[in-house]
Scaffold this motif. Structure first.
Motif, mmCIF file in Angstrom:
data_model
loop_
_atom_site.group_PDB
_atom_site.id
_atom_site.type_symbol
_atom_site.label_atom_id
_atom_site.label_comp_id
_atom_site.label_asym_id
_atom_site.label_seq_id
_atom_site.Cartn_x
_atom_site.Cartn_y
_atom_site.Cartn_z
ATOM 1 N N ASN A 1 0.820 -1.215 0.000
ATOM 2 C CA ASN A 1 0.000 0.000 0.000
ATOM 3 C C ASN A 1 0.856 1.267 0.000
ATOM 4 O OD1 ASN A 1 -2.623 0.949 -0.256
ATOM 5 N ND2 ASN A 1 -2.813 1.413 1.933
ATOM 6 N N ASP A 2 2.016 1.207 -0.630
ATOM 7 C CA ASP A 2 2.854 2.395 -0.778
ATOM 8 C C ASP A 2 2.231 3.348 -1.790
ATOM 9 O OD1 ASP A 2 4.702 1.587 1.023
ATOM 10 O OD2 ASP A 2 6.213 0.966 -0.421
ATOM 11 N N VAL A 3 2.421 4.634 -1.555
ATOM 12 C CA VAL A 3 1.900 5.663 -2.459
ATOM 13 C C VAL A 3 2.997 6.692 -2.697
ATOM 14 C CG1 VAL A 3 0.172 7.464 -2.788
ATOM 15 C CG2 VAL A 3 -0.457 5.370 -1.588
ATOM 16 N N ASN A 4 3.268 6.997 -3.954
ATOM 17 C CA ASN A 4 4.211 8.063 -4.270
ATOM 18 C C ASN A 4 3.571 9.408 -3.958
ATOM 19 O OD1 ASN A 4 5.886 6.087 -5.279
ATOM 20 N ND2 ASN A 4 5.305 6.419 -7.402
ATOM 21 N N MET A 5 4.385 10.346 -3.516
ATOM 22 C CA MET A 5 3.840 11.673 -3.209
ATOM 23 C C MET A 5 4.939 12.730 -3.295
ATOM 24 S SD MET A 5 3.288 11.061 0.911
ATOM 25 C CE MET A 5 2.552 12.670 1.163
ATOM 26 N N ILE A 6 4.508 13.974 -3.447
ATOM 27 C CA ILE A 6 5.458 15.079 -3.421
ATOM 28 C C ILE A 6 6.009 15.203 -1.999
ATOM 29 C CG2 ILE A 6 5.732 17.580 -3.726
ATOM 30 C CD1 ILE A 6 5.261 16.031 -6.338
ATOM 31 N N ASP A 7 7.318 15.385 -1.902
ATOM 32 C CA ASP A 7 7.958 15.540 -0.602
ATOM 33 C C ASP A 7 7.665 16.951 -0.071
ATOM 34 O OD1 ASP A 7 9.631 15.893 1.552
ATOM 35 O OD2 ASP A 7 11.406 15.070 0.595
ATOM 36 N N PHE B 1 8.338 18.351 2.789
ATOM 37 C CA PHE B 1 9.442 18.931 3.553
ATOM 38 C C PHE B 1 10.488 19.537 2.621
ATOM 39 C CE2 PHE B 1 7.636 15.479 6.094
ATOM 40 C CZ PHE B 1 7.346 16.142 7.277
ATOM 41 N N HIS B 2 10.759 18.865 1.505
ATOM 42 C CA HIS B 2 11.724 19.382 0.534
ATOM 43 C C HIS B 2 11.179 20.638 -0.146
ATOM 44 C CE1 HIS B 2 15.543 18.338 -1.409
ATOM 45 N NE2 HIS B 2 15.052 18.889 -2.508
ATOM 46 N N LEU B 3 9.887 20.594 -0.447
ATOM 47 C CA LEU B 3 9.248 21.754 -1.090
ATOM 48 C C LEU B 3 9.311 22.969 -0.176
ATOM 49 C CD1 LEU B 3 7.646 22.753 -3.556
ATOM 50 C CD2 LEU B 3 5.565 22.007 -2.387
ATOM 51 N N GLU B 4 9.054 22.759 1.108
ATOM 52 C CA GLU B 4 9.077 23.872 2.059
ATOM 53 C C GLU B 4 10.496 24.385 2.278
ATOM 54 O OE1 GLU B 4 7.856 24.851 6.721
ATOM 55 O OE2 GLU B 4 7.365 22.905 5.824
ATOM 56 N N ALA B 5 11.467 23.471 2.356
ATOM 57 C CA ALA B 5 12.845 23.869 2.668
ATOM 58 C C ALA B 5 13.550 24.534 1.495
ATOM 59 C CB ALA B 5 13.642 22.648 3.125
ATOM 60 N N TYR B 6 13.284 24.028 0.264
ATOM 61 C CA TYR B 6 14.057 24.496 -0.891
ATOM 62 C C TYR B 6 13.205 25.093 -2.010
ATOM 63 C CZ TYR B 6 17.405 21.335 1.364
ATOM 64 O OH TYR B 6 18.216 20.692 2.264
ATOM 65 N N GLY B 7 11.884 24.933 -1.928
ATOM 66 C CA GLY B 7 11.027 25.416 -3.007
ATOM 67 C C GLY B 7 11.106 24.547 -4.245
ATOM 68 N N LEU B 8 11.575 23.303 -4.099
ATOM 69 C CA LEU B 8 11.726 22.393 -5.223
ATOM 70 C C LEU B 8 10.786 21.202 -5.066
ATOM 71 C CD1 LEU B 8 15.638 22.308 -5.503
ATOM 72 C CD2 LEU B 8 14.047 23.585 -6.956
ATOM 73 N N THR B 9 10.187 20.773 -6.180
ATOM 74 C CA THR B 9 9.278 19.633 -6.172
ATOM 75 C C THR B 9 10.061 18.354 -6.424
ATOM 76 O OG1 THR B 9 7.439 20.964 -6.982
ATOM 77 C CG2 THR B 9 7.260 18.579 -7.264
ATOM 78 N N THR B 10 10.005 17.440 -5.469
ATOM 79 C CA THR B 10 10.654 16.138 -5.615
ATOM 80 C C THR B 10 9.663 15.049 -5.193
ATOM 81 O OG1 THR B 10 11.572 16.269 -3.374
ATOM 82 C CG2 THR B 10 12.984 17.021 -5.191
ATOM 83 N N VAL B 11 9.968 13.813 -5.589
ATOM 84 C CA VAL B 11 9.060 12.698 -5.336
ATOM 85 C C VAL B 11 9.652 11.771 -4.283
ATOM 86 C CG1 VAL B 11 7.870 10.711 -6.358
ATOM 87 C CG2 VAL B 11 8.168 12.810 -7.700
ATOM 88 N N ASN B 12 8.808 11.366 -3.354
ATOM 89 C CA ASN B 12 9.188 10.362 -2.373
ATOM 90 C C ASN B 12 7.986 9.451 -2.182
ATOM 91 O OD1 ASN B 12 10.634 9.189 0.093
ATOM 92 N ND2 ASN B 12 11.965 10.914 -0.441
ATOM 93 N N TYR B 13 7.989 8.615 -1.181
ATOM 94 C CA TYR B 13 6.804 7.790 -0.964
ATOM 95 C C TYR B 13 6.327 7.910 0.469
ATOM 96 C CZ TYR B 13 9.593 3.883 1.008
ATOM 97 O OH TYR B 13 10.414 3.086 1.753
ATOM 98 N N ASN B 14 5.080 7.532 0.669
ATOM 99 C CA ASN B 14 4.367 7.880 1.896
ATOM 100 C C ASN B 14 5.083 7.458 3.173
ATOM 101 O OD1 ASN B 14 3.476 5.250 0.740
ATOM 102 N ND2 ASN B 14 2.320 5.077 2.627
ATOM 103 N N ARG B 15 5.672 6.269 3.187
ATOM 104 C CA ARG B 15 6.275 5.798 4.434
ATOM 105 C C ARG B 15 7.439 6.676 4.873
ATOM 106 N NH1 ARG B 15 8.124 0.031 4.096
ATOM 107 N NH2 ARG B 15 7.932 0.172 1.838
ATOM 108 N N ASP B 16 8.275 7.102 3.913
ATOM 109 C CA ASP B 16 9.396 7.968 4.272
ATOM 110 C C ASP B 16 8.924 9.355 4.684
ATOM 111 O OD1 ASP B 16 11.294 6.071 3.949
ATOM 112 O OD2 ASP B 16 12.372 7.047 2.318
#
Length: 492
Positions: A231-237, A239-254
């Motif tokens: 039941n993993d789901v990819n999502m926009i990170d 924390f990275h978006l807030e810290a750097y203003g950059l859109t990156t992909v991670n997954y829900n558990r992390d």
């Protein structure tokens, strides 16, 4: 399929990036390895050009600096959890991994049994390893994990775990599969190293999802399909978006665990070295995609394969409807359906026409080869013979194996070995073909074509026996099956 991924670039970039991360922390780096350290066939399917042993080859460039610790959950040992791609239990896979790493010249320092709470099967497993001279450590279930930070980061929490003795600056934490406790092992070691005055760091090497390609890129969606049972789901990170203003992909558990992870770092060191889950990663795969369209199409096909695998597991009472529904949702997001797998229609149409099981295979030049059930051969066995005929430019009406040679094999199966099915399976037909090759030029030519089947796609109109499935896997053929049995029985 043409390559869409530069494997040599990947090996160079990845090893250099890991060296940089080691130097960032000073004394020691605990590197959590997600996915498969070798035999990574998922990555090789969705990133054509990626070699299944790429991660292993990359590590071999760091042999003098690295040692491996294998983590396995006591709960997985107790319930005999299966690694589906190999058909072996997790505890057996630990022995396989140790031998494979050792054969490659990599040092396996120890095994850690995680989530231990006195399981007898885990104790037996520990005894087997120690009798072979392999060090074994135990990490215990921590009450309130992962929320009770003050207890976790204490002598009663991580402090209760065995300290894993290591000797190299790079410690690879790997496992037979997900949920084995790799991250918790790394964090426990950071706690113990800090108490010993050792400056150690943590990083995560997870190939998927790839952080610097779009969220709904087929490569990332294929990862969701591959982990549908988790039941993993990819999502926009965020924390990275807030810290750097950059859109990156991670997954829900992390993403979900990061605030806890950050707090644990603060509990150990007084501050967290990372601002986001993406910061923790060392994955350079996204930089090595050289043909995006090739990787997209390969990933679409992988999603369809995963869908059929989920359906097959469900038919065998080994899967769940939720897994099937999850992959159906992924397919909608990727805008694909089963008709996009060319072998599906070809196999099912032939089966309907003849009223018996059929199979189809797609060669590299888009030629579709089919096989049907006969009195002598099963559909899959016929398919293999027809495929090597096409590849070897052998006329279709040429017999590679004489019917008179097949009949004694059928007699052996039925009369002496007790089989109820006289037709030859795939492994049996290949043995018969190799025997014919000793005296028949066409059979020899056909036999030499078998390596060219690697990477091709095949589909059958019914579920296959384990023998046939394993033969296709050994040949490197990407197999899917309709989730129905050839015969209706209470027990198969």
């Amino acid at each position: 399929m043409k390559p869409g991924f530069d494997n040599n670039k990947y090996l160079t970039m990845q090893s250099e990036h890991i060296k940089e991360r080691i130097s960032q922390f000073g004394d020691k780096l605990y590197l959590e390895f997600g996915g498969k350290l070798f035999d990574d066939y998922h990555a090789s399917r969705v990133l054509p050009g990626f070699e299944p042993d790429s991660k292993l080859r990359m590590l071999m460039q760091l042999t003098d600096q690295a040692e491996i610790v294998i983590a396995i959950s006591a709960a997985d040992i107790e319930k005999n959890k299966i690694r589906h791609d190999l058909g072996i239990t997790y505890d057996v896979d630990v022995f396989r991994l140790i031998q494979s790493f050792t054969d490659k010249g990599l040092y396996v320092g120890s095994v850690v049994i995680t989530q231990y709470s006195g399981q007898k099967a885990a104790d037996v497993f520990k005894g087997k390893l120690e009798s072979m001279g392999i060090k074994v450590y135990r990490h215990y279930i921590i009450d309130g994990y992962p929320a009770n930070i003050s207890f976790i980061v204490s002598d009663e929490g991580y402090g209760r775990n065995d300290y894993i003795e290591t000797s190299k600056p790079l410690v690879i934490i790997t496992a037979p599969g997900p949920g084995s406790g790799k991250m918790a092992t790394c964090l426990s070691q950071l706690y113990h190293e800090n108490k010993r005055g050792v400056k150690a760091g943590y990083a995560k090497f997870e190939t998927f999802p790839i952080w610097n390609i779009p969220l709904k890129h087929p490569v990332n969606l294929a990862y969701e399909a591959a982990t549908a049972d988790l039941n993993d789901v990819n999502m926009i990170d965020p924390f990275h978006l807030e810290a750097y203003g950059l859109t990156t992909v991670n997954y829900n558990r992390d993403v979900e665990i990061f605030p806890v992870l950050s707090a644990i770092f603060e509990g150990i060191y007084g501050e967290c070295p990372y601002k986001s889950p993406t910061d923790m990663g060392v994955n350079m795969a996204g930089h090595c995609i050289v043909d995006d369209e090739i990787c997209k199409e390969a990933s679409r096909q992988e999603i369809i394969r995963r869908y059929y695998q989920a359906l097959s597991r469900l038919a065998k009472d080994m899967g769940s409807k939720d897994e099937v529904y999850k992959i159906e949702l992924v397919m909608k997001q990727a805008k694909i359906n089963t008709d996009m797998r060319k072998t599906v229609g070809a196999a099912n149409e032939l089966a309907q026409k003849n009223g018996s099981p059929a199979a189809a295979l797609l060669l590299g030049d888009d030629t579709i080869v089919t096989g049907k059930t006969t009195n002598l051969l099963g559909a899959s066995a016929a398919l293999l013979l027809n495929a090597v005929k096409v590849l070897g430019n052998i006329p279709h009406d040429v017999h590679l194996i004489s019917p008179s040679a097949i009949e004694p094999i059928q007699k052996l199966k039925v009369k002496y070995l007790g089989s109820k099915n006289p037709r030859l399976h795939t492994d049996e037909v290949l043995i018969a073909l190799s025997a014919s090759a000793a005296t028949d030029v066409n059979a020899q030519i056909a036999l030499e074509q078998l390596p060219r089947l690697k990477g091709t796609d095949a589909h059958t109109s019914v579920l296959l026996s384990d023998v046939d499935v394993k033969t296709f896997k050994r040949l490197g053929i990407h197999l899917t099956c309709e989730p129905i049995y050839e015969q209706k029985k209470i027990y198969h």
